[in-house]
Design a protein around this motif. Structure first.
Motif, PDB file in Angstrom:
ATOM      1  N   THR A   1       0.864  -1.174   0.000  1.00 17.16           N
ATOM      2  CA  THR A   1       0.000   0.000   0.000  1.00 17.16           C
ATOM      3  C   THR A   1       0.902   1.227   0.000  1.00 17.16           C
TER       4      THR A   1
ATOM      5  N   SER B   1      -6.015   1.918  -7.636  1.00 17.57           N
ATOM      6  CA  SER B   1      -6.177   3.149  -6.866  1.00 17.57           C
ATOM      7  C   SER B   1      -7.209   2.857  -5.785  1.00 17.57           C
ATOM      8  N   THR B   2      -7.103   3.562  -4.681  1.00 22.01           N
ATOM      9  CA  THR B   2      -8.001   3.291  -3.575  1.00 22.01           C
ATOM     10  C   THR B   2      -8.266   4.583  -2.812  1.00 22.01           C
ATOM     11  N   ASN B   3      -9.148   4.523  -1.853  1.00 23.15           N
ATOM     12  CA  ASN B   3      -9.422   5.684  -1.019  1.00 23.15           C
ATOM     13  C   ASN B   3      -8.980   5.367   0.401  1.00 23.15           C
ATOM     14  N   GLY B   4      -9.054   6.338   1.276  1.00 29.82           N
ATOM     15  CA  GLY B   4      -8.660   6.109   2.658  1.00 29.82           C
ATOM     16  C   GLY B   4      -7.211   6.488   2.882  1.00 29.82           C
ATOM     17  N   ARG B   5      -6.574   5.797   3.794  1.00 35.49           N
ATOM     18  CA  ARG B   5      -5.206   6.113   4.193  1.00 35.49           C
ATOM     19  C   ARG B   5      -4.204   5.954   3.060  1.00 35.49           C
ATOM     20  N   TRP B   6      -4.420   4.983   2.189  1.00 30.69           N
ATOM     21  CA  TRP B   6      -3.484   4.676   1.104  1.00 30.69           C
ATOM     22  C   TRP B   6      -4.078   5.095  -0.230  1.00 30.69           C
ATOM     23  N   ASP B   7      -3.218   5.530  -1.145  1.00 28.68           N
ATOM     24  CA  ASP B   7      -3.663   5.981  -2.459  1.00 28.68           C
ATOM     25  C   ASP B   7      -3.598   4.886  -3.514  1.00 28.68           C
TER      26      ASP B   7
ATOM     27  N   ASN C   1      -0.163  15.846  -5.339  1.00 26.45           N
ATOM     28  CA  ASN C   1      -0.867  15.434  -6.563  1.00 26.45           C
ATOM     29  C   ASN C   1       0.060  14.664  -7.513  1.00 26.45           C
TER      30      ASN C   1
END
Length: 143
Positions: free
Chosen positions: A71, A97-103, A77
């Protein structure tokens, strides 16, 4: 995926299960003519919905390979630049791609622990990566 109907979705699901299924077998399962299946496949390929066919191996077939999920937190940006760099890395097999603590979540593979350590070191040096966390995959319970 615009312009896709239920038959296209069923066709795609069958191909996801086994991309080597013959057109005749697909037609039988979908209860349509072989020509219909072939035309739909051609259209889905032409429209870029189907971009290729691939091979999936059982994890046991590559038992010697070390696989892990890393992760990644990205600075500011710089996500597109980080993704571009990771896409080109030969040991990165998947990127999400993900949301939350990790990009980003990256699946990494290497043949030995030493090679795996080198790959992690290379990834941590990618400009724009702020932080990583890695978990080695011990076994796969469902494909």
């Amino acid at each position: 995926m615009t312009g896709i109907d239920d038959t296209d979705r069923e066709l795609i699901a069958l191909l996801r299960d086994n991309a080597r299924t013959s057109v005749a077998a697909l037609a039988l399962k979908l209860r349509v003519a072989r020509g219909t299946v072939q035309n739909r496949l051609s259209r889905l390929e032409r429209d870029g919905v189907i971009v290729g066919y691939t091979l999936r191996l059982k994890p046991q077939a590559e038992a010697h390979r070390i696989r892990a999920l890393t992760t990644i937190a990205v600075e500011g940006n710089q996500g597109p630049d980080v993704l571009r760099t990771l896409r080109g890395h030969p040991n990165v097999s998947r990127l999400h791609s993900t949301n939350g603590r990790w990009d980003i979540v990256a699946e990494i593979q290497a043949d030995t622990l030493e090679a795996f350590d080198r790959v992690l070191g290379e990834i941590r040096l990618v400009e724009g990566i702020a932080n990583t966390e890695t978990s080695i995959l011990l076994s796969t319970l469902k494909l």
